[in-house]
Write a protein that holds these residues in place. Structure first.
Motif, PDB file in Angstrom:
ATOM      1  N   GLU A 118      10.513 -89.162   3.045  1.00  0.00           N
ATOM      2  CA  GLU A 118      10.181 -87.864   2.467  1.00  0.00           C
ATOM      3  C   GLU A 118      11.461 -87.246   1.917  1.00  0.00           C
ATOM      4  OE1 GLU A 118       6.208 -86.689   5.026  1.00  0.00           O
ATOM      5  OE2 GLU A 118       7.925 -85.334   5.089  1.00  0.00           O
ATOM      6  N   VAL A 119      11.328 -86.543   0.779  1.00  0.00           N
ATOM      7  CA  VAL A 119      12.484 -85.939   0.123  1.00  0.00           C
ATOM      8  C   VAL A 119      12.175 -84.486  -0.207  1.00  0.00           C
ATOM      9  CG1 VAL A 119      14.048 -86.018  -1.862  1.00  0.00           C
ATOM     10  CG2 VAL A 119      13.173 -88.153  -0.873  1.00  0.00           C
ATOM     11  N   VAL A 120      13.086 -83.609   0.167  1.00  0.00           N
ATOM     12  CA  VAL A 120      12.983 -82.196  -0.195  1.00  0.00           C
ATOM     13  C   VAL A 120      14.179 -81.850  -1.067  1.00  0.00           C
ATOM     14  CG1 VAL A 120      12.997 -79.812   0.652  1.00  0.00           C
ATOM     15  CG2 VAL A 120      11.740 -81.579   1.910  1.00  0.00           C
ATOM     16  N   THR A 121      13.912 -81.220  -2.213  1.00  0.00           N
ATOM     17  CA  THR A 121      15.010 -80.774  -3.084  1.00  0.00           C
ATOM     18  C   THR A 121      15.112 -79.261  -3.030  1.00  0.00           C
ATOM     19  OG1 THR A 121      13.487 -80.812  -4.969  1.00  0.00           O
ATOM     20  CG2 THR A 121      14.906 -82.722  -4.670  1.00  0.00           C
ATOM     21  N   VAL A 122      16.343 -78.776  -3.038  1.00  0.00           N
ATOM     22  CA  VAL A 122      16.624 -77.340  -3.126  1.00  0.00           C
ATOM     23  C   VAL A 122      17.214 -77.119  -4.510  1.00  0.00           C
ATOM     24  CG1 VAL A 122      17.871 -75.379  -2.139  1.00  0.00           C
ATOM     25  CG2 VAL A 122      17.046 -77.221  -0.650  1.00  0.00           C
ATOM     26  N   ARG A 123      16.541 -76.311  -5.335  1.00  0.00           N
ATOM     27  CA  ARG A 123      16.842 -76.264  -6.758  1.00  0.00           C
ATOM     28  C   ARG A 123      17.750 -75.121  -7.168  1.00  0.00           C
ATOM     29  NH1 ARG A 123      10.650 -76.693  -8.429  1.00  0.00           N
ATOM     30  NH2 ARG A 123      10.558 -75.350  -6.618  1.00  0.00           N
ATOM     31  N   GLY A 124      18.392 -74.478  -6.222  1.00  0.00           N
ATOM     32  CA  GLY A 124      19.324 -73.410  -6.568  1.00  0.00           C
ATOM     33  C   GLY A 124      20.174 -73.051  -5.372  1.00  0.00           C
TER      34      GLY A 124
END
Length: 203
Positions: A118-124
């Motif tokens: 599973e991958v979570v991205t934080v975009r800022g």
């Protein structure tokens, strides 16, 4: 006579310009193909976020049938998990459920995707503390699972914020993998593994 000579001379030069023009077109085409080959996903709208500051990666052993869930909380208290895949600046790319959904039919044959990830991205950049937790959501063999968790700071260059193993003994277990604080300039401080429960909805 002089006019004929001039026309003949211009007709001799034309193929040279044609060749240069064709070479220019071929060069531009090759350049575009090279860009596509280097970054094919960037050309597909919606495939990945246009910008990522942090990437949280959770992986457990290939072909393990058990379902491990990722929970991430941002400084504002937003939670991203399998029932809220977008929250604040965070996005859960995929809810991996062990082997469930990993078997497909290709030409009448079963093909298994062995990866559990599973991958979570934080975009800022959002100043404050982030918490990454794992939950042993569903057990299909009654065995404990050890997941590897990494947090990568992407900009301005790739930097490992955290990497570690998180053991989960049985269904229902929750463990804090890492907590870290993002400063206003985007740097990271206070990386720790102090427990902080996030799972509020029963499986």
């Amino acid at each position: 006579m002089r006019r004929r000579g001039r026309l003949a001379r211009e007709s001799e030069v034309d193929p040279f310009y044609d060749m240069l023009f064709n070479m220019l077109i071929a060069f531009v085409f090759c350049f575009i193909v090279a860009l596509i080959a280097m970054n094919p996903k960037a050309l597909k709208a919606g495939d990945i976020p246009s910008k990522a500051e942090f990437i949280v990666n959770v992986a457990w052993p290939d072909l393990d049938p058990n379902d491990i869930d990722t929970w991430v909380q941002d400084p504002a208290g937003n939670l991203v998990w399998f029932r809220a895949r977008e929250a604040g600046l965070m996005h859960l790319d995929r809810d991996d459920r062990g082997l469930q959904g990993d078997v497909i039919l290709v030409d009448g044959r079963e093909v298994v995707n062995p990866l559990n990830q599973e991958v979570v991205t934080v975009r800022g950049v959002e100043p404050g503390e982030f918490t990454v937790n794992l939950q042993y959501y569903e057990s299909r063999n009654g065995q404990p699972v050890e997941a590897n968790v990494s947090v990568i700071k992407v900009n301005p260059r790739a930097e490992v914020v955290f990497y570690g193993a998180v053991p989960l003994a049985r269904k229902g277990d929750e463990a804090t993998a890492v907590r870290f604080s993002v400063l206003p300039d985007g740097s990271v401080a206070n990386v720790n593994t102090l427990a902080k429960p996030l799972v509020t909805t029963p499986p």
